[in-house]
Write a protein that holds these residues in place. Structure first.
Motif, short mmCIF file in Angstrom:
data_model
loop_
_atom_site.label_atom_id
_atom_site.label_comp_id
_atom_site.label_asym_id
_atom_site.label_seq_id
_atom_site.Cartn_x
_atom_site.Cartn_y
_atom_site.Cartn_z
N MET A 192 12.88 -5.61 0.49
CA MET A 192 11.58 -5.84 -0.11
C MET A 192 10.52 -5.95 0.98
SD MET A 192 10.41 -8.91 -2.68
CE MET A 192 11.71 -8.47 -3.83
N THR A 193 9.37 -5.34 0.75
CA THR A 193 8.26 -5.42 1.70
C THR A 193 7.39 -6.62 1.39
OG1 THR A 193 6.85 -4.00 0.33
CG2 THR A 193 8.26 -2.92 1.96
N ALA A 194 6.47 -6.91 2.30
CA ALA A 194 5.57 -8.04 2.11
C ALA A 194 4.69 -7.85 0.89
CB ALA A 194 4.72 -8.25 3.36
N ILE A 195 4.16 -6.65 0.71
CA ILE A 195 3.26 -6.42 -0.42
C ILE A 195 4.03 -6.40 -1.74
CG2 ILE A 195 3.34 -3.89 -0.34
CD1 ILE A 195 0.31 -3.96 -0.89
N TYR B 220 -4.25 -6.94 -2.50
CA TYR B 220 -4.07 -8.39 -2.50
C TYR B 220 -5.17 -9.11 -3.28
CZ TYR B 220 -0.25 -8.36 0.90
OH TYR B 220 0.97 -8.19 1.51
N LEU B 221 -6.42 -8.79 -2.98
CA LEU B 221 -7.52 -9.51 -3.64
C LEU B 221 -7.56 -9.28 -5.14
CD1 LEU B 221 -9.94 -11.33 -3.25
CD2 LEU B 221 -11.35 -9.32 -2.78
N PRO B 222 -7.49 -8.03 -5.65
CA PRO B 222 -7.50 -7.87 -7.11
C PRO B 222 -6.33 -8.55 -7.82
CG PRO B 222 -7.97 -5.78 -6.02
CD PRO B 222 -7.52 -6.74 -4.95
N SER B 223 -5.13 -8.41 -7.26
CA SER B 223 -3.97 -9.02 -7.92
C SER B 223 -4.08 -10.54 -7.91
CB SER B 223 -2.68 -8.58 -7.23
OG SER B 223 -2.71 -8.88 -5.85
N GLY B 224 -4.58 -11.13 -6.80
CA GLY B 224 -4.77 -12.57 -6.77
C GLY B 224 -5.82 -13.03 -7.78
N PHE C 230 5.45 -4.40 5.80
CA PHE C 230 4.35 -3.59 5.28
C PHE C 230 3.56 -4.36 4.23
CE2 PHE C 230 2.75 -0.74 1.99
CZ PHE C 230 1.99 0.14 2.73
N PRO C 231 2.20 -4.40 4.35
CA PRO C 231 1.32 -3.74 5.32
C PRO C 231 0.91 -4.64 6.49
CG PRO C 231 0.01 -4.58 3.53
CD PRO C 231 1.43 -5.02 3.25
N LEU C 232 1.71 -5.64 6.79
CA LEU C 232 1.42 -6.53 7.94
C LEU C 232 2.24 -6.11 9.15
CD1 LEU C 232 1.68 -9.89 5.94
CD2 LEU C 232 -0.39 -8.59 6.43
N ASP C 233 2.71 -4.88 9.15
CA ASP C 233 3.68 -4.44 10.15
C ASP C 233 3.01 -3.88 11.40
OD1 ASP C 233 2.74 -2.48 8.40
OD2 ASP C 233 4.31 -1.09 8.98
N SER C 234 3.76 -3.88 12.47
CA SER C 234 3.40 -3.19 13.72
C SER C 234 4.69 -2.64 14.31
CB SER C 234 2.72 -4.15 14.69
OG SER C 234 3.58 -5.20 15.07
N HIS C 235 4.55 -1.59 15.12
CA HIS C 235 5.72 -0.89 15.62
C HIS C 235 5.52 -0.50 17.08
CE1 HIS C 235 6.82 -0.47 11.37
NE2 HIS C 235 5.56 -0.08 11.18
N ILE C 236 6.63 -0.32 17.78
CA ILE C 236 6.62 0.18 19.15
C ILE C 236 7.46 1.45 19.18
CG2 ILE C 236 7.29 -0.27 21.54
CD1 ILE C 236 6.82 -3.22 21.05
N THR D 83 1.67 0.39 -5.45
CA THR D 83 2.11 -0.08 -4.13
C THR D 83 3.49 0.48 -3.78
OG1 THR D 83 3.07 -2.10 -5.09
CG2 THR D 83 0.79 -2.21 -4.34
N THR D 84 4.33 0.66 -4.79
CA THR D 84 5.65 1.25 -4.54
C THR D 84 5.52 2.69 -4.07
OG1 THR D 84 6.62 -0.18 -6.24
CG2 THR D 84 7.90 1.73 -5.56
N ASN D 85 4.55 3.41 -4.63
CA ASN D 85 4.35 4.81 -4.24
C ASN D 85 3.81 4.94 -2.83
OD1 ASN D 85 5.23 5.76 -6.74
ND2 ASN D 85 3.19 5.66 -7.64
N VAL D 86 2.93 4.03 -2.41
CA VAL D 86 2.32 4.14 -1.08
C VAL D 86 3.17 3.48 0.00
CG1 VAL D 86 0.01 4.24 -2.07
CG2 VAL D 86 0.91 2.03 -1.31
N SER D 87 4.13 2.66 -0.40
CA SER D 87 4.94 1.95 0.59
C SER D 87 5.96 2.90 1.23
CB SER D 87 5.68 0.78 -0.06
OG SER D 87 4.77 -0.18 -0.57
N PRO D 88 6.20 2.76 2.54
CA PRO D 88 7.23 3.58 3.20
C PRO D 88 8.63 3.17 2.75
CG PRO D 88 5.71 2.57 4.78
CD PRO D 88 5.48 1.90 3.48
N ASN D 89 9.58 4.01 3.08
CA ASN D 89 10.97 3.70 2.76
C ASN D 89 11.43 2.50 3.58
OD1 ASN D 89 11.11 5.95 1.06
ND2 ASN D 89 11.69 7.28 2.76
#
Length: 409
Positions: free
Chosen positions: A300-303, A248-252, A162-168, A290-296
């Motif tokens: 560690m996630t990508a973001i 990503y852009l603001p933090s960078g 997340f947020p580079l994820d994809s699912h089937i 980001t922790t609040n919007v990230s799924p369970n």
């Protein structure tokens, strides 16, 4: 039979308390548009004693919601099924139309498949005054039942990318209690028009593709039997650009701005310290968002890894300035010690040693220049070192997360 996460949907609908079908002829149990059920007809028996084939007609209208928190997908769809019913008596048939609509109540008199939807959360038939469903006779021998429904089912997704994820996610439909020697399921039609601009679909966080089930998922093995399955697959690809410009852009950019502190003279403590502390606290706040919007997720996630890296880069700039302040304090201590020694007479074997006033002033100026050069050289090293480390981090970060296998691969 298969656990609490499987719920069967028994397509037995009761719309009105009485049937509007013809029961005047004593030779038949019920008739509709000339299609009659004989007296010995039993809706408890399969239409074909050897093997009954159920053809599913699935028309997906909308993907209503993909709930990352509850691992579920909600869709609006026409849930249709058709099967051959060769026990009809057609002596009173009045038309040869290939598609003949029947009274929906007639389905209560006939055998209907007990459909089993795997990982089902809810199946809600929709209605408008009456239930939005229809019953047809196709080519004089097939019964076709179609129902507009709101379906929610589980999808075991993993969000490490997340947020580079994809699912089937797979939508499975099968039999409740008949294995593939008694009942088989096939997909006669699958439709989903995601590019229909007239369709006011909700804005989702994913780009969604729907395709037929692969052959490897067409059979479910349970105990000693194999159960026939049909349905479709949903491929979910998250829309990444939104997260790129929100997180990503603001933090960078905040990390890059922290490098400006190396151009501020070390003596300007309030300006340099306030810049770094402010950036550090802002990045902490973004990380909390980001922790609040990230799924369970299990790890560690990508973001999350990106935000932690940005926080550590700003923290590193703050610690490097703390190191410079430490050197300035030590330099000031040495200067104060020399000043103390200059105010006292130093005896060495009976000789008095004094620095002339002009020599003493020059020595102080030389010490000040040397200290300034030392601080500038340290800041110059940090000014080149931090961008280099951040560049190396990006070289590893993006290939690692983008090339990591997606969920289901």
């Amino acid at each position: 039979m298969f656990g609490l996460d499987f719920i069967s949907v028994l397509i037995l609908f009761f719309v009105t308390p009485s049937l509007s079908v013809d029961k005047t002829d004593e030779r038949f149990q019920a008739c509709a548009s000339g299609f009659c059920l004989p007296k010995n007809y039993s809706k408890l028996e399969l239409p074909d004693a050897s093997k009954t084939n159920i053809k599913m007609d699935l028309e997906v209208l909308d993907i209503l919601k993909v709930d990352d928190k509850k691992f579920s997908i909600s869709i609006n769809m026409y849930f249709g099924m058709r099967w051959i019913e060769n026990r009809f008596n057609v002596e009173q048939r009045t038309t040869e139309a290939s598609w003949l609509p029947l009274d929906i109540n007639f389905v209560r008199e006939t055998w209907v498949p007990h459909v089993f939807i795997y990982r089902l959360v809810s199946f809600n038939p929709l209605d408008c005054l009456k239930r939005l469903a229809g019953l047809w006779i196709v080519d004089g021998k097939e019964l076709f039942y179609n129902q507009l429904s709101h379906v929610t089912f589980m999808c075991p997704m993993r969000f490490n990318k997340f947020p580079l994820d994809s699912h089937i996610c797979s939508f499975w439909v099968g039999s409740v209690n008949y294995d593939d020697t008694r009942m088989t399921f096939d997909l006669s039609r699958l439709t989903y028009n995601k590019d229909d601009r007239n369709n006011q679909s909700p804005v989702l966080d994913y780009e969604i593709e729907i395709s037929e089930l692969p052959e490897s998922e067409r059979t479910f093995k349970y105990q000693d039997g194999n159960y026939s399955i049909t349905g479709f697959q949903l491929t979910l690809k998250r829309h990444f650009p939104k997260y790129l410009y929100i997180y990503y852009l603001p933090s960078g950019l905040f990390v890059i701005v922290s490098w400006v502190s190396f151009l501020i003279p070390p003596e300007v403590v309030p300006g340099r310290m306030s810049l770094l502390v402010t950036l550090f606290l802002v990045l902490i706040n973004i990380f909390n968002n980001t922790t609040n919007v990230s799924p369970n997720t299990e790890g560690m996630t990508a973001i999350s890894s990106w935000m932690l890296a940005c926080i550590f880069f700003v923290f590193g700039a703050l610690m490097s300035y703390a190191f410079i302040l430490y050197l300035l304090i030590k330099q000031k201590e040495i200067k104060m010690e020399m000043k103390w020694e200059g105010l006292n007479i130093i005896y060495n074997k009976g000789c008095k040693i004094h620095y002339p006033p002009d020599v003493k002033k020059r020595l102080e100026e030389l010490d000040e220049i040397n200290g300034w050069r030392k601080m500038v050289s340290i800041d110059s090293v940090f000014l080149y070192l931090f961008p280099l480390l951040f560049f190396i981090f990006n070289l590893f970060y993006w290939p690692f997360w983008t090339l990591m296998p997606d969920d289901g691969e």
